[in-house]
Write an enzyme that holds these catalytic residues in place. Sequence first.
Site, PDB file in Angstrom:
ATOM      1  N   TYR A  63       0.829  -1.128   0.031  1.00 36.84           N
ATOM      2  CA  TYR A  63      -0.030   0.055   0.181  1.00 36.84           C
ATOM      3  C   TYR A  63       0.809   1.115  -0.188  1.00 36.84           C
ATOM      4  O   TYR A  63       1.880   1.244   0.651  1.00 36.84           O
ATOM      5  CB  TYR A  63      -0.796  -0.131   1.233  1.00 36.84           C
ATOM      6  CG  TYR A  63      -2.024   0.924   1.216  1.00 36.84           C
ATOM      7  CD1 TYR A  63      -3.153   0.782   0.235  1.00 36.84           C
ATOM      8  CD2 TYR A  63      -2.099   2.017   1.944  1.00 36.84           C
ATOM      9  CE1 TYR A  63      -4.364   1.465   0.328  1.00 36.84           C
ATOM     10  CE2 TYR A  63      -3.217   2.935   1.932  1.00 36.84           C
ATOM     11  CZ  TYR A  63      -4.301   2.514   1.012  1.00 36.84           C
ATOM     12  OH  TYR A  63      -5.278   3.323   0.839  1.00 36.84           O
ATOM     13  N   ASN A 147     -14.558   5.102   4.980  1.00 36.18           N
ATOM     14  CA  ASN A 147     -15.614   4.670   4.032  1.00 36.18           C
ATOM     15  C   ASN A 147     -16.599   5.668   3.898  1.00 36.18           C
ATOM     16  O   ASN A 147     -17.150   6.117   2.539  1.00 36.18           O
ATOM     17  CB  ASN A 147     -16.182   3.270   4.398  1.00 36.18           C
ATOM     18  CG  ASN A 147     -15.137   2.120   4.462  1.00 36.18           C
ATOM     19  OD1 ASN A 147     -14.100   2.547   3.642  1.00 36.18           O
ATOM     20  ND2 ASN A 147     -15.322   1.149   4.981  1.00 36.18           N
ATOM     21  N   SER A 174     -20.068  -3.744  -0.056  1.00 36.81           N
ATOM     22  CA  SER A 174     -18.956  -3.268   0.705  1.00 36.81           C
ATOM     23  C   SER A 174     -19.522  -2.053   1.655  1.00 36.81           C
ATOM     24  O   SER A 174     -20.274  -1.664   1.600  1.00 36.81           O
ATOM     25  CB  SER A 174     -17.656  -2.574  -0.155  1.00 36.81           C
ATOM     26  OG  SER A 174     -18.289  -1.672  -0.775  1.00 36.81           O
ATOM     27  N   GLY A 270     -11.165   1.349  -5.614  1.00 35.81           N
ATOM     28  CA  GLY A 270     -10.711  -0.050  -5.013  1.00 35.81           C
ATOM     29  C   GLY A 270     -10.309  -1.009  -6.166  1.00 35.81           C
ATOM     30  O   GLY A 270     -10.862  -0.717  -7.108  1.00 35.81           O
ATOM     31  N   MET A 272     -10.675  -4.742  -5.439  1.00 37.52           N
ATOM     32  CA  MET A 272     -10.915  -5.844  -4.820  1.00 37.52           C
ATOM     33  C   MET A 272     -10.614  -7.201  -5.371  1.00 37.52           C
ATOM     34  O   MET A 272     -10.193  -8.294  -5.022  1.00 37.52           O
ATOM     35  CB  MET A 272     -12.438  -6.113  -3.957  1.00 37.52           C
ATOM     36  CG  MET A 272     -12.504  -4.930  -3.010  1.00 37.52           C
ATOM     37  SD  MET A 272     -11.210  -5.054  -1.613  1.00 37.52           S
ATOM     38  CE  MET A 272     -11.543  -6.633  -0.878  1.00 37.52           C
ATOM     39  N   TRP A 295      -8.977   8.775  -3.798  1.00 40.30           N
ATOM     40  CA  TRP A 295      -8.361   8.419  -2.625  1.00 40.30           C
ATOM     41  C   TRP A 295      -8.590   9.337  -1.521  1.00 40.30           C
ATOM     42  O   TRP A 295      -8.187  10.351  -1.634  1.00 40.30           O
ATOM     43  CB  TRP A 295      -6.748   8.167  -3.004  1.00 40.30           C
ATOM     44  CG  TRP A 295      -6.179   7.351  -1.920  1.00 40.30           C
ATOM     45  CD1 TRP A 295      -6.642   6.475  -1.018  1.00 40.30           C
ATOM     46  CD2 TRP A 295      -4.712   7.341  -1.625  1.00 40.30           C
ATOM     47  NE1 TRP A 295      -5.548   5.874  -0.299  1.00 40.30           N
ATOM     48  CE2 TRP A 295      -4.352   6.268  -0.744  1.00 40.30           C
ATOM     49  CE3 TRP A 295      -3.722   8.264  -1.850  1.00 40.30           C
ATOM     50  CZ2 TRP A 295      -2.994   6.220   0.075  1.00 40.30           C
ATOM     51  CZ3 TRP A 295      -2.320   7.864  -1.544  1.00 40.30           C
ATOM     52  CH2 TRP A 295      -2.142   7.131  -0.400  1.00 40.30           C
TER      53      TRP A 295
HETATM   54  N1  LIG Z   1      -9.826   5.039  -2.460  1.00 39.28           N
HETATM   55  C1  LIG Z   1     -10.310   5.194  -1.144  1.00 39.28           C
HETATM   56  O1  LIG Z   1     -10.118   6.445  -0.505  1.00 39.28           O
HETATM   57  C2  LIG Z   1     -10.831   3.954  -0.362  1.00 39.28           C
HETATM   58  C3  LIG Z   1     -11.553   4.535   0.796  1.00 39.28           C
HETATM   59  C4  LIG Z   1     -12.016   3.413   1.603  1.00 39.28           C
HETATM   60  C5  LIG Z   1     -12.000   2.089   0.758  1.00 39.28           C
HETATM   61  N2  LIG Z   1     -11.354   1.711  -0.243  1.00 39.28           N
HETATM   62  C6  LIG Z   1     -11.357   0.529  -0.722  1.00 39.28           C
HETATM   63  O2  LIG Z   1     -12.546   0.331  -1.240  1.00 39.28           O
HETATM   64  C7  LIG Z   1     -12.697  -1.330  -1.219  1.00 39.28           C
HETATM   65  C8  LIG Z   1     -13.799  -1.559  -0.099  1.00 39.28           C
HETATM   66  O3  LIG Z   1     -13.431  -1.184   1.095  1.00 39.28           O
HETATM   67  P1  LIG Z   1     -14.515  -1.708   2.322  1.00 39.28           P
HETATM   68  O4  LIG Z   1     -13.993  -1.327   3.542  1.00 39.28           O
HETATM   69  O5  LIG Z   1     -16.047  -1.067   1.891  1.00 39.28           O
HETATM   70  O6  LIG Z   1     -14.442  -3.175   2.300  1.00 39.28           O
HETATM   71  P2  LIG Z   1     -15.405  -4.447   2.681  1.00 39.28           P
HETATM   72  O7  LIG Z   1     -16.451  -3.830   3.676  1.00 39.28           O
HETATM   73  O8  LIG Z   1     -14.586  -5.509   3.607  1.00 39.28           O
HETATM   74  O9  LIG Z   1     -16.003  -4.909   1.424  1.00 39.28           O
HETATM   75  C9  LIG Z   1     -15.020  -5.721   0.641  1.00 39.28           C
HETATM   76  C10 LIG Z   1     -15.852  -5.855  -0.997  1.00 39.28           C
HETATM   77  O10 LIG Z   1     -15.023  -6.380  -1.678  1.00 39.28           O
HETATM   78  C11 LIG Z   1     -15.913  -7.360  -2.544  1.00 39.28           C
HETATM   79  N3  LIG Z   1     -14.693  -8.303  -2.829  1.00 39.28           N
HETATM   80  C12 LIG Z   1     -13.943  -9.217  -2.109  1.00 39.28           C
HETATM   81  N4  LIG Z   1     -13.182  -9.922  -3.011  1.00 39.28           N
HETATM   82  C13 LIG Z   1     -13.678  -9.613  -4.054  1.00 39.28           C
HETATM   83  C14 LIG Z   1     -13.434 -10.405  -5.300  1.00 39.28           C
HETATM   84  N5  LIG Z   1     -12.305 -11.074  -5.475  1.00 39.28           N
HETATM   85  N6  LIG Z   1     -14.022  -9.878  -6.491  1.00 39.28           N
HETATM   86  C15 LIG Z   1     -14.956  -8.935  -6.475  1.00 39.28           C
HETATM   87  N7  LIG Z   1     -15.304  -8.302  -5.369  1.00 39.28           N
HETATM   88  C16 LIG Z   1     -14.689  -8.762  -4.090  1.00 39.28           C
HETATM   89  C17 LIG Z   1     -16.614  -7.777  -1.269  1.00 39.28           C
HETATM   90  O11 LIG Z   1     -17.681  -8.580  -1.701  1.00 39.28           O
HETATM   91  P3  LIG Z   1     -18.203 -10.114  -1.497  1.00 39.28           P
HETATM   92  O12 LIG Z   1     -19.292 -10.025  -0.363  1.00 39.28           O
HETATM   93  O13 LIG Z   1     -18.834 -10.708  -2.606  1.00 39.28           O
HETATM   94  O14 LIG Z   1     -16.813 -10.857  -0.780  1.00 39.28           O
HETATM   95  C18 LIG Z   1     -17.089  -6.696  -0.791  1.00 39.28           C
HETATM   96  O15 LIG Z   1     -18.234  -6.119  -1.427  1.00 39.28           O
HETATM   97  C19 LIG Z   1     -11.186  -1.845  -0.555  1.00 39.28           C
HETATM   98  O16 LIG Z   1     -10.512  -1.937  -1.801  1.00 39.28           O
HETATM   99  C20 LIG Z   1     -10.816  -0.609  -0.108  1.00 39.28           C
HETATM  100  O17 LIG Z   1      -9.428  -0.590  -0.105  1.00 39.28           O
HETATM  101  C21 LIG Z   1     -10.827   2.653  -0.788  1.00 39.28           C
END
Ligand SMILES: NC(=O)c1ccc[n+]([C@@H]2O[C@H](COP(=O)([O-])OP(=O)(O)OC[C@H]3O[C@@H](n4cnc5c(N)ncnc54)[C@H](OP(=O)(O)O)[C@@H]3O)[C@@H](O)[C@H]2O)c1
Length: 371
Positions: A63, A147, A174, A270, A272, A295
Amino acid sequence: MAFRASLVRLNRAIVYTQNGEPSQVLSALTYKPLPPPAPDTVNIKYLLAPINPSDVNVVQGVYPAKPSLTSLVDGHSDVFVGGNEGLAEVMQIGSGVSGLAVGDWVVMTKSQAGTWSSARNVGAMDVLKLPRADGLTEVHGATMTVNPPTALNMLTNYVTLGKDEWVVQNGANSAVGQAVIQIAASRGFKTLNLVRKRPDLEELTTKLKDLGATEVLTYDDLADRSLTQKIIKDWTAGKGIRLGLNCVSGPDTTSMARLLGQDAYLVSYGAMSKQPLSLPTSLFIFKNLTSVGFWQSRWYKTHTRDDKEKLMQTLVDLVAQGKLKAPEHEILTIPARDSDEVAGQKVRDIFAKIAEGQYGKKVLLKIESSQ
Ligand SMILES: NC(=O)c1ccc[n+]([C@@H]2O[C@H](COP(=O)([O-])OP(=O)(O)OC[C@H]3O[C@@H](n4cnc5c(N)ncnc54)[C@H](OP(=O)(O)O)[C@@H]3O)[C@@H](O)[C@H]2O)c1
């Protein structure tokens, strides 16, 4: 560690000294009570700190934001303390600090603060007071800085959507996706929510609709051309979807992007699926698509303290109005009575379970200090 037998308030942190899988490299480390805070700093006690997907990437060393090495125990080698986000309570205030009182709830504005710990000394400018409000729980507070602001900023910073306009998003279940659904609903936007196929799809659909989702489909549904044509033509009354939010990347996002109309933004936040994002050139040429990344950490770095306070207030107001629920969660309490060995094993076990995928709930750590 020998410290735990004494009668003073001892602290504990979840730490690592080398990058790797969290289920392998994390351990628990007990450290001494904090000395009184130096000028311009405060001593805080962490109440709850979530485990977010990016925290895993930080421990893995993949990261862009890295924590600093920290000395917690005299004579012990420096460690990285895990955790970026969390809710803390102010315990002691150093001289020269204004605007904070003992007992205030604070959230972190500095990234990689090492929130998986019981108590830390931090710069007063590295925390932000979280206004209290009816219905605002510790879980809300602990999950408030990453989030929900990501969801709010993506919904408002790129396209000015009108009432009843559509947003399409993947990874809709998510924590970010759930915040998108709720914030969009609070502003009168419609959401088309894409999730992975699963045995309990009906249950998940009901849950997301209860949060305010307009429609829920699976990525597989997008293979049905008559359905996608219906979405593009009928659902949006020919206006086209102008905002797409990408949590997963990979081929499913290519299909999602095809749903977007003229002059739309695809905002990626993201990856994922761990796959690259590939977009047909025709979307750029003929539909004038704009594809950008968001981000939240960059937003914090490039915005003023006043902007951050306003952002938190907006989110707290949504909570107080019952329009922003805390994510589904479970709390892993690490009691003070556990040895570091037992505590470390509990944490490694939960990371091993999360790594299996589809865990379904946000896990938050509550790391107790001994009294
Ligand atoms: N850019 C930014 O500022 C920012 C801010 C916050 C979060 N994020 C990113 O956003 C993403 C989600 O974060 P979160 O905290 O909301 O996560 P979370 O609640 O843990 O949810 C994870 C999500 O990813 C999906 N997922 C996991 N593995 C997958 C795969 N192989 N293919 C497709 N979908 C998959 C899950 O679906 P299933 O239920 O089907 O497993 C679920 O919808 C992460 O990548 C995080 O780093 C980025």
